[in-house]
Design an enzyme around this catalytic site. Sequence first.
Site, PDB file in Angstrom:
ATOM      1  N   HIS A  35       0.801  -1.234   0.000  1.00  0.00           N
ATOM      2  CA  HIS A  35       0.000   0.000   0.000  1.00  0.00           C
ATOM      3  C   HIS A  35       0.827   1.275   0.000  1.00  0.00           C
ATOM      4  O   HIS A  35       0.264   2.371  -0.095  1.00  0.00           O
ATOM      5  CB  HIS A  35      -0.946   0.022   1.206  1.00  0.00           C
ATOM      6  CG  HIS A  35      -0.243   0.350   2.500  1.00  0.00           C
ATOM      7  ND1 HIS A  35       0.608  -0.538   3.124  1.00  0.00           N
ATOM      8  CD2 HIS A  35      -0.249   1.459   3.256  1.00  0.00           C
ATOM      9  CE1 HIS A  35       1.089   0.025   4.215  1.00  0.00           C
ATOM     10  NE2 HIS A  35       0.591   1.239   4.324  1.00  0.00           N
TER      11      HIS A  35
HETATM   12  C1  UD1 Z   1      -2.065   5.530   5.908  1.00  0.00           C
HETATM   13  C2  UD1 Z   1      -0.756   5.998   6.540  1.00  0.00           C
HETATM   14  C3  UD1 Z   1       0.270   4.897   6.451  1.00  0.00           C
HETATM   15  C4  UD1 Z   1      -0.265   3.607   7.041  1.00  0.00           C
HETATM   16  C5  UD1 Z   1      -1.583   3.257   6.383  1.00  0.00           C
HETATM   17  C6  UD1 Z   1      -2.176   2.028   7.019  1.00  0.00           C
HETATM   18  C7  UD1 Z   1      -0.220   8.396   6.417  1.00  0.00           C
HETATM   19  C8  UD1 Z   1       0.667   9.389   5.778  1.00  0.00           C
HETATM   20  N1  UD1 Z   1      -0.209   7.175   5.870  1.00  0.00           N
HETATM   21  O1  UD1 Z   1      -1.800   5.277   4.526  1.00  0.00           O
HETATM   22  O2  UD1 Z   1       1.423   5.274   7.186  1.00  0.00           O
HETATM   23  O3  UD1 Z   1       0.681   2.577   6.833  1.00  0.00           O
HETATM   24  O4  UD1 Z   1      -2.493   4.354   6.549  1.00  0.00           O
HETATM   25  O5  UD1 Z   1      -3.239   1.528   6.249  1.00  0.00           O
HETATM   26  O6  UD1 Z   1      -0.880   8.706   7.367  1.00  0.00           O
HETATM   27  N2  UD1 Z   1      -8.916   5.123   1.238  1.00  0.00           N
HETATM   28  C9  UD1 Z   1     -10.173   4.581   1.080  1.00  0.00           C
HETATM   29  N3  UD1 Z   1     -10.852   4.213   2.215  1.00  0.00           N
HETATM   30  C10 UD1 Z   1     -10.346   4.365   3.474  1.00  0.00           C
HETATM   31  C11 UD1 Z   1      -9.070   4.951   3.602  1.00  0.00           C
HETATM   32  C12 UD1 Z   1      -8.363   5.319   2.485  1.00  0.00           C
HETATM   33  O7  UD1 Z   1     -10.668   4.397  -0.021  1.00  0.00           O
HETATM   34  O8  UD1 Z   1     -11.026   4.005   4.451  1.00  0.00           O
HETATM   35  C13 UD1 Z   1      -8.145   5.480   0.010  1.00  0.00           C
HETATM   36  C14 UD1 Z   1      -8.368   6.881  -0.474  1.00  0.00           C
HETATM   37  O9  UD1 Z   1      -8.271   6.879  -1.859  1.00  0.00           O
HETATM   38  C15 UD1 Z   1      -7.173   7.627   0.056  1.00  0.00           C
HETATM   39  C16 UD1 Z   1      -6.089   6.556   0.000  1.00  0.00           C
HETATM   40  O10 UD1 Z   1      -6.768   5.331   0.286  1.00  0.00           O
HETATM   41  O11 UD1 Z   1      -6.878   8.744  -0.667  1.00  0.00           O
HETATM   42  C17 UD1 Z   1      -4.980   6.770   0.966  1.00  0.00           C
HETATM   43  O12 UD1 Z   1      -5.471   6.897   2.299  1.00  0.00           O
HETATM   44  P1  UD1 Z   1      -4.583   7.692   3.393  1.00  0.00           P
HETATM   45  O13 UD1 Z   1      -5.243   7.619   4.709  1.00  0.00           O
HETATM   46  O14 UD1 Z   1      -4.211   9.033   2.890  1.00  0.00           O
HETATM   47  O15 UD1 Z   1      -3.241   6.892   3.435  1.00  0.00           O
HETATM   48  P2  UD1 Z   1      -2.964   5.311   3.447  1.00  0.00           P
HETATM   49  O16 UD1 Z   1      -2.374   4.934   2.153  1.00  0.00           O
HETATM   50  O17 UD1 Z   1      -4.148   4.561   3.949  1.00  0.00           O
END
Ligand code: UD1
Length: 355
Positions: free
Chosen positions: A206
Amino acid sequence: MRIVYVIGTRPNFVKTAPVIAALRRRLPDGRHAVVHTGQHYDRAMSEVFFEELGVPAPDHMLEVGSGSHAEQTARTMERLEPVLEEEKPDLVLVPGDVNSTLAAVLTAAKMQIPVGHIESGLRSFDRTMPEEINRIVADEFSEHLFLHSDEAIENLRAEGIAEERMHFVGNTMIDTLVALEDRFRAAGSAGRLGVEPGSYALVTLHRPALVDGALLPETLRQLGDLAKQMPVVFPVHPRTRKKMEAVESGHPGLLLSEPLGYVDFLSLIADAGAVLTDSGGIQEETTYLGIPCFTLRNNTERPVTIRAGTNTLLGLDPAAIATIPASLAKRPAKRLKPPPLWDGHASERIADVLT
Ligand code: UD1
């Protein structure tokens, strides 16, 4: 004592659940307010974990959702400040290194509320990782640093952090694993997916460095090749799913699924022949369970897992996936001792320090 716990992402829930439980037992008359920032919001990334881990329903939902780093951090700070004004906590407790962590520490520190940081002192020494910036800031501005491995002590000393702020308590994520062990050992998730225990590779990917750019198509091609030698089970993080939709190969041979609940996922780790990941927590869970882990990154903030003998850094290089079958053939199959204080009692030690 009034405590506010700020959590926002899937691994945050796993790391904090046992700490909330321990402090509620120790301080039954205290106020224990849970704030969910909403950084993760899909049912499979959030609610499922509250249910399985017995985390009480959040007292405050900030619903910050997704966005750029600045947007996510700023929205969390803006929405957390009035909650802290209302709750007037003696302490804010935050886990890990995600954007929710950074925002909570900055907000509380500026309001002069003491902060406790769970999983303090990890360093990858790679400031291109957003998590590294989050960790450094969280440790600098937290009063109580709860260290999960002994190597954190040197990392914090090198940043000039005073010894009296450091408490080497162990790994709270392992507390959750130990508490769920009977359940995940009985879950039989491999069987339900139609794969034999010990035979398959479990994959999670991820990190932006791997999934947001040009490396993803080659990684998927390599996974397809690996699947010709052993079944490949791949529960897909929503970030990765969105990127995979743009890669048109159809991903033949891979057993893809939605993100799994924690009991199912631990069951799959425990029965895996190998795990391939870029996650931090999974490097730790495989170490505790004695499962060979291959980490598709150039560095790790958890070198303790390499010293323990379970984790191999492959580099940020999809071609290295092809080396996994040969490494497995050479690897002695024995369960090594987990790192010091990864014993299921880290949260109790945090409660000892705070009470
Ligand atoms: C975040 C953390 C990462 C951690 C990971 C665990 C930061 C900078 N990153 O990364 O350190 O290892 O969580 O999972 O805080 N999205 C969904 N549904 C959700 C959540 C996210 O669809 O419930 C999608 C969205 O498109 C979003 C993308 O995932 O833009 C990224 O989500 P984000 O919370 O920004 O970062 P992670 O990649 O989940």
